[in-house]
Design a protein around this motif. Structure first.
Motif, short mmCIF file in Angstrom:
data_model
loop_
_atom_site.label_atom_id
_atom_site.label_comp_id
_atom_site.label_asym_id
_atom_site.label_seq_id
_atom_site.Cartn_x
_atom_site.Cartn_y
_atom_site.Cartn_z
N PHE A 293 10.38 13.65 -4.63
CA PHE A 293 9.66 12.44 -5.05
C PHE A 293 9.60 11.45 -3.90
N SER A 294 8.45 10.82 -3.78
CA SER A 294 8.25 9.79 -2.76
C SER A 294 7.27 8.76 -3.29
N LEU A 295 7.46 7.51 -2.87
CA LEU A 295 6.53 6.45 -3.25
C LEU A 295 5.17 6.64 -2.60
N VAL A 296 5.14 7.35 -1.48
CA VAL A 296 3.86 7.61 -0.81
C VAL A 296 3.05 8.63 -1.59
N GLY A 297 3.72 9.60 -2.18
CA GLY A 297 3.04 10.65 -2.94
C GLY A 297 3.65 12.00 -2.64
N LEU B 289 0.80 -1.22 0.00
CA LEU B 289 0.00 0.00 0.00
C LEU B 289 0.84 1.28 0.00
N PRO B 290 1.88 1.41 0.84
CA PRO B 290 2.67 2.64 0.79
C PRO B 290 3.51 2.78 -0.49
N LEU B 291 3.79 1.66 -1.15
CA LEU B 291 4.72 1.66 -2.28
C LEU B 291 4.04 1.74 -3.64
N PHE B 292 2.79 1.34 -3.72
CA PHE B 292 2.13 1.12 -5.00
C PHE B 292 1.76 2.43 -5.69
N PHE B 293 2.15 2.56 -6.95
CA PHE B 293 1.69 3.67 -7.80
C PHE B 293 1.86 3.24 -9.25
N LEU B 294 1.07 3.85 -10.12
CA LEU B 294 1.16 3.56 -11.55
C LEU B 294 0.98 4.86 -12.34
N PRO B 295 1.92 5.18 -13.22
CA PRO B 295 1.81 6.41 -14.02
C PRO B 295 0.95 6.21 -15.26
N ILE B 296 -0.26 5.68 -15.08
CA ILE B 296 -1.12 5.40 -16.23
C ILE B 296 -2.41 6.23 -16.19
N THR B 297 -2.57 7.02 -15.13
CA THR B 297 -3.74 7.89 -15.02
C THR B 297 -3.26 9.31 -14.76
N THR C 269 4.15 11.84 3.15
CA THR C 269 5.41 11.13 3.37
C THR C 269 5.96 11.42 4.76
N MET C 270 5.95 12.69 5.15
CA MET C 270 6.43 13.06 6.49
C MET C 270 5.54 12.47 7.57
N THR C 271 4.24 12.44 7.33
CA THR C 271 3.32 11.85 8.30
C THR C 271 3.60 10.36 8.47
N PHE C 272 3.77 9.67 7.36
CA PHE C 272 4.03 8.23 7.37
C PHE C 272 5.34 7.91 8.08
N LEU C 273 6.41 8.59 7.70
CA LEU C 273 7.72 8.33 8.30
C LEU C 273 7.73 8.73 9.77
N GLY C 274 7.05 9.82 10.12
CA GLY C 274 6.99 10.23 11.52
C GLY C 274 6.27 9.21 12.38
N ALA C 275 5.17 8.67 11.87
CA ALA C 275 4.43 7.65 12.61
C ALA C 275 5.27 6.38 12.78
N LEU C 276 5.98 5.98 11.72
CA LEU C 276 6.83 4.79 11.81
C LEU C 276 7.97 5.01 12.80
N PHE C 277 8.51 6.22 12.84
CA PHE C 277 9.59 6.51 13.78
C PHE C 277 9.13 6.30 15.22
N VAL C 278 7.92 6.77 15.52
CA VAL C 278 7.37 6.58 16.87
C VAL C 278 7.16 5.09 17.16
N LEU D 271 10.86 1.26 5.21
CA LEU D 271 12.29 1.35 4.89
C LEU D 271 12.51 1.63 3.41
N VAL D 272 11.72 0.96 2.56
CA VAL D 272 11.82 1.23 1.11
C VAL D 272 11.45 2.68 0.81
N VAL D 273 10.35 3.15 1.42
CA VAL D 273 9.93 4.54 1.22
C VAL D 273 11.02 5.50 1.68
N ALA D 274 11.61 5.22 2.84
CA ALA D 274 12.64 6.11 3.39
C ALA D 274 13.86 6.17 2.50
#
Length: 278
Positions: free
Chosen positions: A165-169, A20-28, A174-183, A136-139
């Motif tokens: 650029f980030s895989l999250v968007g 879910l955090p990694l998935f994206f497609l440049p088709i839309t 991205t900062m919210t996601f990484l901050g939550a994971l850090f905690v 970790l991949v996102v980071a």
């Protein structure tokens, strides 16, 4: 058969959490949010069908409850009622951006997780580790983009060579996601030390450092005053809009109807800020 379905449900849930955090497609026209929502909806529905089929095979459909069930259901029902009663264009509420649908699907995912944890006390730990691995991949990708390493990869499209650029968007999620994971990692360090699992705690310390450094690299380009800084509604204006909307209805303006609510209830003082035209 039921054992196989149980394994499919468990491993499918881990796969969904990882992707879910990694998935994206440049088709839309929108590469990230729409694709992640599609994966979330599709994956959750498939897992729900597997859970229901397993119940049919077993001849019973057991359901485990927790103390969090009632507030989660209340939130989901509130969004559905608000989407039906208050949102003029229900497509905005349930399809694009689909705020009500997202809450409904996440609620279903929550219940799938609680049912998966039955008789699997280790499952929550592995779900957390899966989320750490995805983070970790996102980071690493975010840090590589921030330092300009991705610019030297010629096969990448231009949008992946941007500093933010980030895989999250976007930078803010991205900062919210990484901050939550850090905690969460800090909590895992404490638990590992208490259990005298010093090797595991050392790995978590390294992981927390990676999350912190990546978070700092994103902030380097997206901090207030920087060109890529996200535009956020001022707290005072947001409070005024929310209170005025609630005066007219306990459901506010409805999900997916922010722009209409903003235009109708924004305070006059907002026009005197540097974001008056946004």
């Amino acid at each position: 058969m039921s054992t196989t379905l149980g394994k499919i449900q468990y491993w499918g849930l881990l796969l969904l959490i990882f992707l879910l955090p990694l998935f994206f497609l440049p088709i839309t026209t929108e590469f990230f949010d729409f694709q992640k929502i599609s994966l979330l909806v599709g994956g959750t529905i498939v897992l729900a069908l597997v859970w229901a089929l397993r119940g049919v095979v077993l001849g019973r459909l057991s359901f485990t409850t927790t103390v969090f069930d009632l507030p989660v259901v209340a939130l989901a029902l509130t969004l559905v009622l608000a989407g039906v009663l208050r949102t003029p264009n229900r497509m905005d509420a349930f399809l694009i951006p689909g705020t009500a649908t997202i809450i409904l699907v996440v609620t279903l995912l929550y219940f799938l997780i609680t049912q998966t944890l039955v008789n699997k006390p280790y499952a929550i730990r592995y779900m957390l580790y899966t989320l750490f691995l995805s983070g970790l991949v996102v980071a690493l990708v975010s840090a590589a983009a921030s330092t300009g390493l991705l610019e030297s990869v010629t096969i990448l499209p231009p949008f992946m060579k941007q500093k933010v650029f980030s895989l999250v968007g976007a930078p803010l999620p991205t900062m919210t996601f990484l901050g939550a994971l850090f905690v969460l990692v800090l909590g895992s360090i404490v638990r590992a030390v208490r259990a005298q699992q010093f090797l595991l705690s050392g790995l978590f310390v390294v992981l927390s450092a990676v999350f912190a450094l990546s978070l700092g690299s994103v902030l380097l380009h997206a901090a207030p005053g920087k060109p890529a800084a996200p535009k956020v509604l001022p707290i005072g204006a947001g409070w005024a809009i929310a209170t005025e909307a609630l005066k007219h209805s306990p459901f506010g303006v409805g999900p997916g109807n922010f722009i209409a609510g903003f235009m109708q209830y924004r305070p006059v003082e907002f026009n005197q800020t540097d974001m008056w035209n946004l």
